[in-house]
Design an enzyme around this catalytic site. Structure first.
Site, PDB file in Angstrom:
ATOM      1  N   TYR A 123      11.166  -4.847  -7.431  1.00  0.00           N
ATOM      2  CA  TYR A 123       9.989  -4.196  -6.841  1.00  0.00           C
ATOM      3  C   TYR A 123      10.187  -4.176  -5.331  1.00  0.00           C
ATOM      4  CZ  TYR A 123       5.235  -3.076  -5.494  1.00  0.00           C
ATOM      5  OH  TYR A 123       4.133  -2.464  -4.951  1.00  0.00           O
ATOM      6  N   ASP A 157      15.674  -7.249   1.020  1.00  0.00           N
ATOM      7  CA  ASP A 157      14.231  -7.076   1.050  1.00  0.00           C
ATOM      8  C   ASP A 157      13.620  -8.476   1.057  1.00  0.00           C
ATOM      9  OD1 ASP A 157      11.553  -6.845   0.506  1.00  0.00           O
ATOM     10  OD2 ASP A 157      11.780  -5.332  -1.064  1.00  0.00           O
ATOM     11  N   LYS A 198       4.078  -8.374   4.556  1.00  0.00           N
ATOM     12  CA  LYS A 198       3.157  -9.450   4.189  1.00  0.00           C
ATOM     13  C   LYS A 198       2.641 -10.230   5.394  1.00  0.00           C
ATOM     14  CE  LYS A 198       3.948  -8.917  -0.388  1.00  0.00           C
ATOM     15  NZ  LYS A 198       2.959  -8.327  -1.270  1.00  0.00           N
TER      16      LYS A 198
HETATM   17  C1  LIG Z   1       9.792  -7.703  -2.374  1.00  0.00           C
HETATM   18  C2  LIG Z   1       8.741  -6.718  -1.961  1.00  0.00           C
HETATM   19  N1  LIG Z   1       9.104  -5.632  -1.291  1.00  0.00           N
HETATM   20  C3  LIG Z   1       8.200  -4.731  -0.864  1.00  0.00           C
HETATM   21  C4  LIG Z   1       6.859  -4.896  -1.144  1.00  0.00           C
HETATM   22  C5  LIG Z   1       5.875  -3.865  -0.684  1.00  0.00           C
HETATM   23  O1  LIG Z   1       5.093  -4.317   0.351  1.00  0.00           O
HETATM   24  P1  LIG Z   1       3.680  -3.618   0.626  1.00  0.00           P
HETATM   25  O2  LIG Z   1       2.768  -4.013  -0.488  1.00  0.00           O
HETATM   26  O3  LIG Z   1       3.266  -4.146   1.965  1.00  0.00           O
HETATM   27  O4  LIG Z   1       3.934  -2.145   0.651  1.00  0.00           O
HETATM   28  C6  LIG Z   1       6.437  -6.019  -1.834  1.00  0.00           C
HETATM   29  C7  LIG Z   1       5.008  -6.222  -2.136  1.00  0.00           C
HETATM   30  O5  LIG Z   1       4.610  -7.004  -2.951  1.00  0.00           O
HETATM   31  C8  LIG Z   1       7.402  -6.957  -2.270  1.00  0.00           C
HETATM   32  O6  LIG Z   1       7.055  -8.041  -2.963  1.00  0.00           O
END
Ligand SMILES: Cc1ncc(COP(=O)(O)O)c(C=O)c1O
Length: 441
Positions: free
Chosen positions: A167, A248, A275
């Protein structure tokens, strides 16, 4: 007030136990139900953030303070969800609140550079040395989209290797195939924690591979840590093929003062963040090697554009600076993650001792409860988990005043101390005693 759970007969079926737990939840939360029904008239499923929905209706939260939440029906909870890892500071941290107030004195949207953005950029680059230069976005999703765009522009290639079960944001969702809402890039899907399977795909697509995008721990995919040899192998393979390795770290950057990359000693070409780094306000960032990021330098002919009305908004910038310098010190991060590790170890010891079909996976302060005792190394291992057990545990925790994600995610915040973690362990202990055979292996 938490609702007090009734003692169960040991021969109650799972279906009956779940029906009773749902009915008790429904009866205890009339105001949340009413708000959900009103919202559903103007928003599909009464919802503007899919992850927050669950049957029969989600709780509507009225306020938060420190480690605690209160819902609109007046029930109090210890918040073990911590806004899906963004809420690391707890609720209404006074230092962050004061920094936002001060920033607001000078206006919210200034249509120009402000005094805060470069200060936060410097803090980020110092914390994560692989980030030589950084740009801000409004979300982790956007950060990943921009990092992918940068990698494609930098390499002149189109393919992107991602992992099944990963994700990376609202439009970067991957099961065995990309979700229908995922942006239509040329994705190659690889098996997480399977280095030889992944290397075979990288070798096959090498000359056209722009990027390898990987979470150092699958977060939404169930808090499944990437194995060090697997992640190091991705570093080597990316270097071999001239692809951009993107970590990420939207979730995992809080696992040590320098993120998971610092713990592992792996230097990615690019890193994405999000976050908590905005102090609890909306935030995202992408950054990495200066030679890649320089493509966004508007002084260069043919520079890549990176837009976003709120990229440098003073609320996120001010909250982020205060949070990262005055609250989330390296010592505070280290101690928080040690508390998380101790909690996970204690829960897993309890589950083993009781022969329960439960385990907690994760790293440091980020973890997830799963209704299986079998080893979990990759998303497909979660097929063995029992969704009814997870639901029952969720309702039983809510009934005892503990808030976690319906899918099992827990993320500790700084105000969660030993009293709160001991309370959660006691709640699980009680649930195991009450539910008995329903949760057994
Ligand atoms: C690993 C990871 N990447 C990207 C995101 C996306 O972030 P946002 O919700 O700020 O768009 C999340 C959100 O939970 C995440 O856990």
């Amino acid at each position: 007030m938490p609702i007090s759970p009734r003692r169960q007969e040991s021969n109650v079926s799972m279906a009956a136990a779940l029906a009773e737990a749902r009915a008790a939840y429904d009866a205890a939360n009339p105001e949340s139900r009413a708000r959900f029904e009103a919202a559903a008239r103007v928003m599909p499923g009464g919802n503007t953030r899919s992850v927050l929905f669950y049957e029969p209706f989600p709780l509507c939260i009225a306020r938060g303070e420190g480690p605690r939440l209160t819902d609109v029906d007046g029930h109090g909870y210890v918040d073990f969800l911590g806004e899906f890892t963004a809420g690391i500071f707890g609720h209404s941290n006074p230092i962050i609140r004061a920094a936002i107030d001060r920033a607001l004195d000078d206006g919210i949207n200034l249509a120009g550079h402000n005094r805060l953005e470069a200060e936060l950029a410097e803090i980020v680059c110092r914390r994560f040395p692989a980030i030589e230069q950084v740009r801000f976005t409004n979300s982790g999703t956007e950060a990943n989209l921009l990092a992918l765009a940068a990698a494609m522009a930098h390499t002149g290639r189109r393919k992107i290797l991602v992992f099944k079960g990963a994700y990376h944001g609202g439009v970067l969702v991957f099961g065995d195939v990309p979700s229908p809402v995922t942006v239509p890039h040329d994705f190659v899907l690889a098996p997480y924690n399977d280095l030889s399977g992944t290397e075979a795909l990288i070798d096959a697509h090498g000359p056209s591979l722009a990027a390898i995008l990987v979470e150092p721990m699958l977060g939404a995919g169930g808090c499944i840590p990437g194995e060090p040899a697997f992640l190091a192998g991705l570093r080597d393979a990316a270097t071999r093929h001239g692809a951009v390795l993107i970590f990420d770290e939207v979730m995992t950057s809080r696992l040590s003062p320098g993120g998971r990359q610092a713990e592992l000693g792996i230097v990615p070409d690019m890193t994405t963040l999000g976050k908590y780094i905005g102090g609890g306000a909306s935030f995202g960032a992408f950054g990495g090697k200066a030679e890649i990021m320089a493509r966004f330098d508007p002084r260069r002919p043919g520079a890549l554009s990176h837009a976003g009305t709120f990229n440098n908004n003073v609320i996120s910038m001010a909250a982020g600076i205060a949070g990262m310098t005055k609250v989330l010190t390296p010592n505070a991060i280290t101690a928080l993650n040690a508390r998380g590790t101790a909690l996970r170890d204690a829960l897993n010891a309890l589950f083993r001792e009781r022969d329960a079909r439960l385990q907690v996976t994760g790293l440091g302060s980020i973890m997830s409860v799963h209704a299986t005792h079998r080893p979990i190394r990759a998303p497909q291992d979660l097929a063995a988990a029992d969704p009814d057990i997870k639901d029952l545990v969720f309702f039983d925790l809510i009934a005892r005043g503990f808030y976690i994600a319906r899918r099992g995610l827990m993320a500790l915040s700084l105000p969660i101390g030993n009293a709160e973690t001991a309370g959660l362990i006691a709640a699980f202990d009680d649930i195991l005693a009450v539910r008995g055979p329903l949760l057994a292996r």
